[in-house]
Design a protein around this motif. Sequence first.
Motif, PDB file in Angstrom:
ATOM      1  N   ALA A 107      45.777  29.059  -5.873  1.00 51.42           N
ATOM      2  CA  ALA A 107      46.247  29.917  -4.780  1.00 51.42           C
ATOM      3  C   ALA A 107      46.043  29.202  -3.447  1.00 51.42           C
ATOM      4  N   PRO A 108      46.922  29.441  -2.472  1.00 48.96           N
ATOM      5  CA  PRO A 108      46.880  28.687  -1.214  1.00 48.96           C
ATOM      6  C   PRO A 108      45.918  29.292  -0.180  1.00 48.96           C
ATOM      7  N   PHE A 109      44.764  29.772  -0.608  1.00 45.77           N
ATOM      8  CA  PHE A 109      43.806  30.265   0.388  1.00 45.77           C
ATOM      9  C   PHE A 109      42.388  29.983  -0.103  1.00 45.77           C
ATOM     10  N   ARG A 110      41.475  29.945   0.861  1.00 44.47           N
ATOM     11  CA  ARG A 110      40.066  29.729   0.560  1.00 44.47           C
ATOM     12  C   ARG A 110      39.349  31.061   0.569  1.00 44.47           C
ATOM     13  N   VAL A 111      38.283  31.169  -0.226  1.00 47.86           N
ATOM     14  CA  VAL A 111      37.527  32.416  -0.268  1.00 47.86           C
ATOM     15  C   VAL A 111      36.148  32.180   0.328  1.00 47.86           C
ATOM     16  N   MET A 112      35.772  32.971   1.299  1.00 46.86           N
ATOM     17  CA  MET A 112      34.472  32.800   1.947  1.00 46.86           C
ATOM     18  C   MET A 112      33.715  34.124   1.988  1.00 46.86           C
ATOM     19  N   HIS A 113      32.416  34.014   1.835  1.00 47.00           N
ATOM     20  CA  HIS A 113      31.576  35.176   2.109  1.00 47.00           C
ATOM     21  C   HIS A 113      31.493  35.333   3.624  1.00 47.00           C
ATOM     22  N   VAL A 114      31.386  36.563   4.083  1.00 46.74           N
ATOM     23  CA  VAL A 114      31.365  36.804   5.524  1.00 46.74           C
ATOM     24  C   VAL A 114      30.229  36.040   6.208  1.00 46.74           C
ATOM     25  N   LEU A 164      30.348  34.860  18.342  1.00 41.30           N
ATOM     26  CA  LEU A 164      30.678  33.841  17.345  1.00 41.30           C
ATOM     27  C   LEU A 164      32.126  33.403  17.521  1.00 41.30           C
ATOM     28  N   ALA A 165      32.493  33.157  18.765  1.00 46.12           N
ATOM     29  CA  ALA A 165      33.895  32.890  19.065  1.00 46.12           C
ATOM     30  C   ALA A 165      34.280  31.423  18.929  1.00 46.12           C
ATOM     31  N   SER A 166      33.282  30.536  18.658  1.00 47.09           N
ATOM     32  CA  SER A 166      33.664  29.123  18.557  1.00 47.09           C
ATOM     33  C   SER A 166      34.239  28.836  17.175  1.00 47.09           C
ATOM     34  N   GLY A 167      34.920  27.721  17.053  1.00 45.04           N
ATOM     35  CA  GLY A 167      35.449  27.339  15.739  1.00 45.04           C
ATOM     36  C   GLY A 167      36.930  27.634  15.626  1.00 45.04           C
ATOM     37  N   ALA A 168      37.446  27.427  14.387  1.00 42.93           N
ATOM     38  CA  ALA A 168      38.880  27.528  14.155  1.00 42.93           C
ATOM     39  C   ALA A 168      39.363  28.954  14.369  1.00 42.93           C
ATOM     40  N   SER A 169      40.653  29.093  14.668  1.00 45.68           N
ATOM     41  CA  SER A 169      41.159  30.447  14.904  1.00 45.68           C
ATOM     42  C   SER A 169      42.185  30.857  13.855  1.00 45.68           C
ATOM     43  N   ASP A 170      42.128  30.226  12.665  1.00 50.54           N
ATOM     44  CA  ASP A 170      43.028  30.634  11.580  1.00 50.54           C
ATOM     45  C   ASP A 170      42.826  32.110  11.258  1.00 50.54           C
ATOM     46  N   ALA A 171      43.922  32.803  11.002  1.00 46.31           N
ATOM     47  CA  ALA A 171      43.826  34.230  10.661  1.00 46.31           C
ATOM     48  C   ALA A 171      43.136  34.390   9.306  1.00 46.31           C
ATOM     49  N   VAL A 172      42.515  35.529   9.108  1.00 45.44           N
ATOM     50  CA  VAL A 172      41.874  35.812   7.822  1.00 45.44           C
ATOM     51  C   VAL A 172      42.389  37.139   7.261  1.00 45.44           C
ATOM     52  N   PRO A 197      45.258  31.924   5.449  1.00 45.84           N
ATOM     53  CA  PRO A 197      44.681  30.795   4.701  1.00 45.84           C
ATOM     54  C   PRO A 197      43.248  31.049   4.246  1.00 45.84           C
ATOM     55  N   ILE A 198      42.620  32.113   4.764  1.00 44.47           N
ATOM     56  CA  ILE A 198      41.233  32.392   4.388  1.00 44.47           C
ATOM     57  C   ILE A 198      41.109  33.848   3.975  1.00 44.47           C
ATOM     58  N   LEU A 199      40.398  34.066   2.875  1.00 44.81           N
ATOM     59  CA  LEU A 199      40.069  35.427   2.463  1.00 44.81           C
ATOM     60  C   LEU A 199      38.572  35.608   2.661  1.00 44.81           C
ATOM     61  N   VAL A 200      38.190  36.621   3.424  1.00 44.79           N
ATOM     62  CA  VAL A 200      36.772  36.887   3.642  1.00 44.79           C
ATOM     63  C   VAL A 200      36.401  38.183   2.929  1.00 44.79           C
ATOM     64  N   THR A 201      35.245  38.162   2.265  1.00 43.10           N
ATOM     65  CA  THR A 201      34.755  39.386   1.682  1.00 43.10           C
ATOM     66  C   THR A 201      33.236  39.362   1.742  1.00 43.10           C
ATOM     67  N   ASP A 202      32.595  40.440   1.275  1.00 46.23           N
ATOM     68  CA  ASP A 202      31.166  40.509   1.571  1.00 46.23           C
ATOM     69  C   ASP A 202      30.259  40.686   0.370  1.00 46.23           C
ATOM     70  N   ASN A 203      30.770  40.632  -0.845  1.00 48.06           N
ATOM     71  CA  ASN A 203      29.840  40.707  -1.970  1.00 48.06           C
ATOM     72  C   ASN A 203      29.849  39.378  -2.715  1.00 48.06           C
ATOM     73  N   ASN A 230      48.226  40.218  -4.000  1.00 41.12           N
ATOM     74  CA  ASN A 230      48.186  40.891  -2.695  1.00 41.12           C
ATOM     75  C   ASN A 230      47.709  39.936  -1.595  1.00 41.12           C
ATOM     76  N   VAL A 231      46.679  39.144  -1.924  1.00 41.22           N
ATOM     77  CA  VAL A 231      46.153  38.218  -0.911  1.00 41.22           C
ATOM     78  C   VAL A 231      47.209  37.163  -0.591  1.00 41.22           C
ATOM     79  N   GLY A 232      47.874  36.688  -1.623  1.00 41.20           N
ATOM     80  CA  GLY A 232      48.940  35.702  -1.408  1.00 41.20           C
ATOM     81  C   GLY A 232      49.995  36.266  -0.459  1.00 41.20           C
ATOM     82  N   ALA A 233      50.354  37.525  -0.676  1.00 43.16           N
ATOM     83  CA  ALA A 233      51.396  38.141   0.149  1.00 43.16           C
ATOM     84  C   ALA A 233      50.935  38.350   1.593  1.00 43.16           C
ATOM     85  N   ALA A 234      49.616  38.494   1.789  1.00 43.89           N
ATOM     86  CA  ALA A 234      49.099  38.695   3.152  1.00 43.89           C
ATOM     87  C   ALA A 234      49.302  37.428   3.985  1.00 43.89           C
ATOM     88  N   GLY A 235      49.260  36.278   3.328  1.00 46.23           N
ATOM     89  CA  GLY A 235      49.635  35.034   3.997  1.00 46.23           C
ATOM     90  C   GLY A 235      48.575  34.348   4.833  1.00 46.23           C
TER      91      GLY A 235
END
Lengths: 726, 177
Positions: free
Chosen positions: A708-715, A607-615, A686-692, A679-684
């Motif tokens: 907050a300056p990040f998006r939240v996505m399910h894995v 699943l290596a295609s797509g954007a490479s923004d850190a999470v 742009p995307i927060l991934v979680t699984d529930n 804590n998420v803000g401090a991690a810096g």
Amino acid sequence: MTASTEPHGPQVDPFPERYAKALADPNIRDGLLDFQRSWRTTRDAQMESLEAITGFTFGDLRERLTTAKDHVIADPAGHVARFRRAAEARGVRVVQVRSADEANAYIAQLCRERGVSLVVKGKSMVSEEIGLNAALAEAGIEAVETDLGEWLLQLDGDHPSHLVMPAIHKRRHQVAALFTRVLGRPFDPDDIPAMVVAARTELRSRFLAAGLGVTGANALIAETGTAMLVTNEGNGRLTSSLPPVHVITTGVEKVLPTAADAITQIRLLARSATAQPITTYTTFISAPAPGHELHVVIIDNGRSVMAAQHGLEDAMRCIRCGACANVCPAYQVVGGHAFGHVYTGPIGLVTTGFHHGLDAADGPQSLCVSCGACATVCPVTIPLPQQILEVRQRVLAQRPDGWRTRLALRAFASRTVVAAAMRVGAIALAPLRRGQFTRLAFGIASRYVSWRTPPALPARPARDQAAEVSPRAITGSPLAGRRIAFFLQCVGDRLAPEIPLAAITLLRAAGAEVNIPSAQHCCGLPAFDAGDRDNARRMARDTIVALEGSDDVVTPAPSCVVAMLKEYRTLFDDDPAWQARAQRLAERVYDLVGYLSGPGRLPAGSLASGASDAVAVHRFCQGSNMLDAGDRLERLIAELTGVEVVPLYEAEVCCGFGGSTSVRAPEISAGILERKLANVGAAGAPILVTDNPGCVLHLRGGADAARAPFRVMHVAEFLAARLPRD
Amino acid sequence: MVNTQTVDDTIAAFKQRASDARSIVHEMSDWHEVSALALELAGSGTIAVSSPVTEAWPGLLESIGERATPPGQDHAVTATASVGIVRGALGIAETGSVLLVEEHSSDRAVSMLPPVVVQLLDRADIRPTLDALLERVFAAPPTFASLTTGPSRTADIERALTIGVHGPHDVHVVILG
Ligand code: SF4
């Protein structure tokens, strides 16, 4: 529960007042956040070095101590008798009393007989439990607390808010003001040593003048008839040694079979309590000093009732270390005055009903978010989350308005009722729909929505869209031809269909044959979480039936997997046939991340295609605490996508979703969420991934409300968006 | 694991952990040096001595001289002493603790009330682990035994570690021999 028949203890304000007061005091929240963080770091380091120092790991020692305590729970009378024989042979007077009143009367009478008008006290939670100070005052006897924290609470007419650090809710300026008022001279808030010296001087004269000293005990060693007492200040040694009469107030839960067990407890207690290798003073008292008297008062006060309750007897293992409170995210928000009664923190939610009546347990128990962190640090492996739910069941059963909760959950248990309600809701709220959210323009129900934007209600649930999902292929997948029964989870199905749909896309792309059994609805967790066992069983049975007959069962919701693996076992513990069916489900059910990390492991880089923004990755708390998930989500993302995963501080600490907590006690959810978002803000990233999915909606709504300056996505969403394009 | 260590390792570990707990560790060849240390620490104050000390080292009291108060004093007298001298029955390397076995209330006061306490410990009484308590304490339980690890401390006001609340502010551990 048939709790202690006549509830006792100090007069504590009603719960709603304590809760409101705690919420209004930022000192509590800020002080406890600091404390929890530093405790966690030092405690973990202590446990880490334990094996090198003692030859035993935390796991080894907790297993030993658990076993030792279980021997006593199995035969309390025999162990107490053994302690009594050994102690009495050396001139100790051992008395057993049933109630708080009897204990107080015994001590007051002893004071009268010995002509004692001044009593000094070491820290003793049992004496708090029975309200000894008030009882002695009534008898005209002055009792002075000598533990510094307890003393300043006594001066202020206040109560402990932590088992080990009683005055943790007080800040230095409050203590300085108190000392200034009581001692009649000014104190500088920043000169803590001066305050400590003043306490030493004040209390020294009391030690020398007192006719009787009262302490608790950290253990009673049955084998040798020895009481063990630990303190850092040394007040326990003074209280037990200087006055001619020493009284130990304690409960049967403090009994240990052997001296070797006491050594095990020493190795665990200070490390768990204050993150020290050992406290400054560990005293073993086996007889009265020449010319002195020693009395050991063993108090029942609801303990034998608790020990007889199936599922709650384990609470009798508690060594009062306070570790459970030190990792509890809800405790951090309000402190022990709200999160507990006389006994505070998670264990307080379990034991309060037995010592102080079920009514006293009702409010505090509602604050638990069921994250499970407490059980991971408990040095005697008490299954606290399960026990708190057990207490919740009992509270619901006796509450006059409990029928309302049960009725609502009965309706929720029906798939068709929920489907109809959601259709109506989606139509009614459609005008307020803005993207993923429902925008409530007017401040209705702001207690519930000001800190978290509610999700949009989708026009169609996931189950109606699943057939339309058309995947592209991942090559080299182990899932080709595998038959999966997919469990949508009610939250995802009805409130965030994009999550289950993304998971289905992913699994189909990996070549699996994904079926969505139409009879599925909800695993039963909401009912279990609310303490409604009947409806939980109803939903669990329906779920088991709906998911039978496939290779694997996969769901994007690890919370449901926790329910199926852990809660179903206790739900059906009196029904072997259903237990067996639940067991067969437990053997083949996976949450998506577990599946893709195990039997469905896809080739690296698929699943290596797509954007490479850190999470950044938030670890679902129950996954960390109950399924040992560790860093598997981080590893999965890195392996499949190559995207950088930045470290997130306190990644495994609950986000505050906690099932129904956001309805029962929204301020708790909001407070915990605030810690997570910071804590998420401090991690810096742009995307927060979680699984529930529940956490995704909660975090998404919270991030939106806080801008907050990040998006939240399910894995599942994050991974499905990276499928190879043709 | 500590059990398999040599005697020297055990002593080194004991010294390290006792220092970690803020005890001040000395090594001395005999009690003459101890009396010099006690006199220095006491300044112009008095020195309380517990009965296990006079039993083990009968000459010490006399060597300190008039500044010393013999065992068996009232608590109020002991409370005015500048230094207390007590005997350690065991040293425990695992925790850097010194075990005090104190039957009489007046002896306990010597280790608790003065602001400075000197704990005398025979080198041969230092053991690797807490398991040593099984024999020394639990085989024939004494009236009152305490593992002490550094000076009295509190963190009850905003968790700020503060030394010397009810017990001694300075603890000197003297390893003898
Ligand atoms: S329940 Fe466990 S963690 Fe909590 S105070 Fe008791 S022993 Fe400590």
